[in-house]
Design an enzyme around this catalytic site. Sequence first.
Site, mmCIF file in Angstrom:
data_model
loop_
_atom_site.group_PDB
_atom_site.id
_atom_site.type_symbol
_atom_site.label_atom_id
_atom_site.label_comp_id
_atom_site.label_asym_id
_atom_site.label_seq_id
_atom_site.Cartn_x
_atom_site.Cartn_y
_atom_site.Cartn_z
ATOM 1 N N ASP A 60 -14.456 -30.759 12.536
ATOM 2 C CA ASP A 60 -13.790 -31.993 12.910
ATOM 3 C C ASP A 60 -12.311 -31.689 12.671
ATOM 4 O OD1 ASP A 60 -12.450 -34.561 12.533
ATOM 5 O OD2 ASP A 60 -14.436 -35.434 12.460
ATOM 6 N N SER A 61 -11.445 -32.033 13.599
ATOM 7 C CA SER A 61 -10.055 -31.575 13.441
ATOM 8 C C SER A 61 -9.373 -32.222 12.233
ATOM 9 C CB SER A 61 -9.246 -31.800 14.714
ATOM 10 O OG SER A 61 -8.933 -33.152 14.889
ATOM 11 N N ASP A 95 -8.018 -35.801 16.965
ATOM 12 C CA ASP A 95 -7.282 -36.492 15.897
ATOM 13 C C ASP A 95 -6.041 -35.744 15.414
ATOM 14 O OD1 ASP A 95 -8.861 -38.747 15.907
ATOM 15 O OD2 ASP A 95 -10.283 -37.943 14.462
ATOM 16 N N TYR A 284 23.692 -47.973 12.436
ATOM 17 C CA TYR A 284 23.628 -49.029 11.410
ATOM 18 C C TYR A 284 23.992 -48.436 10.058
ATOM 19 C CZ TYR A 284 21.195 -51.763 14.920
ATOM 20 O OH TYR A 284 20.875 -52.440 16.072
HETATM 21 N N1 ASP Z 1 -12.658 -36.653 14.741
HETATM 22 C C1 ASP Z 1 -12.642 -35.929 16.001
HETATM 23 C C2 ASP Z 1 -11.762 -34.707 15.807
HETATM 24 O O1 ASP Z 1 -10.585 -34.826 15.810
HETATM 25 C C3 ASP Z 1 -12.142 -36.812 17.086
HETATM 26 C C4 ASP Z 1 -12.115 -36.194 18.472
HETATM 27 O O2 ASP Z 1 -12.229 -35.013 18.681
HETATM 28 O O3 ASP Z 1 -11.922 -36.993 19.429
HETATM 29 O O4 ASP Z 1 -12.267 -33.637 15.626
#
Ligand code: ASP
Length: 336
Positions: A60-61, A95, A284
């Site tokens: 999972d990333s 992700d 600012y």
């Molecule tokens: N949690 C998954 C990932 O980033 C989400 C995805 O790939 O859409 O590995």
Amino acid sequence: MKQKRVLFLYTGGTIGMDLARGHEGEEHATLGERPKDLVAEVPALRQLACVDTEPVFNYDSADLQPHHWVTLALRVHRAFAAESYDGVVVVHGTDTMAYGAGLLAFLLGPLPGPVVFTGSQRPFSDIRSDAVRNLVDACLVATLPVPEVCLVFGGRVFRGVRATKIDAWGFEAFASPNCRSIVELGIGWTLNDHVRKPAPLLPLDARVDPHVLSLPVFPGLNPQLLIGALRGGTKGVVLSTYGTGTMPRLEGSLLPVLEEAKALQVPVLVVSQCNRGFVELGRYAGGAEALERGAISGGDMTVEAALAKMMVALGRFTEKAALRAFLERDFLGERS
Ligand code: ASP
């Protein structure tokens, strides 16, 4: 005409996950034990290019760390330098895809060919999956004269260092708020004129320093927490400020944080919390006083690009003026 050679590097993500249902019928995606061979699942990719495929990770990333992307950068570098691929596709979870694309872009620098990140919002095996379209589009872009790290998703082709994930639900999950698509995909394709020119591959300097803090300014942010983090070993800060680059200077003033950072020689790169527009520190008082204390404008860089650039800069430069100059200038189209 001779087919282009494209290497697919698989790293995981939803695209290769399986869907399961919990007791209440709720859906969740899980990683299989082994990486999926998506190229074998889509044999038609071979109509577009001569394709090889290789699993690098199966994560999972959310579980990828900077050192994983360094490994990936080394693999991509070898693909161009020794194996003469024309393009590389990186199959990746969505992700952290923009973070990964950013880090690879800064590590690799100018490129002879495309490095295309893609993935999907629904798993490949699902009937409503967006995987095939994204894989096919990514493979096509990997054969085009687009010598950049780019991100192909939902029919759009973004410069990697400009992309950001904006949607956790829709199929057009990414945007590039301050830079147009580099290629238009329709029934044909058109290269836009800001696509970078091909350049010989440089030797890979794989040094990255992840001792970086990236955080938004918000009402109530306690400056002492940041000062503590600086004293605790933070080597660079990416500060997402309000609007055009401003921050509190009265109650809860962040100016002492800037002073501490200056004393410790820690660069503070200022980007905006807003998706569109750019930082102008002088506009600012909060920004102007931060500028006087050494804050560096990140222009219209995304947070992901600023973070990647900071990690690479800290890894590469010990000399403070060189580090600052690298952060300030445009390196590969990451800022206007
Ligand atoms: N949690 C998954 C990932 O980033 C989400 C995805 O790939 O859409 O590995």
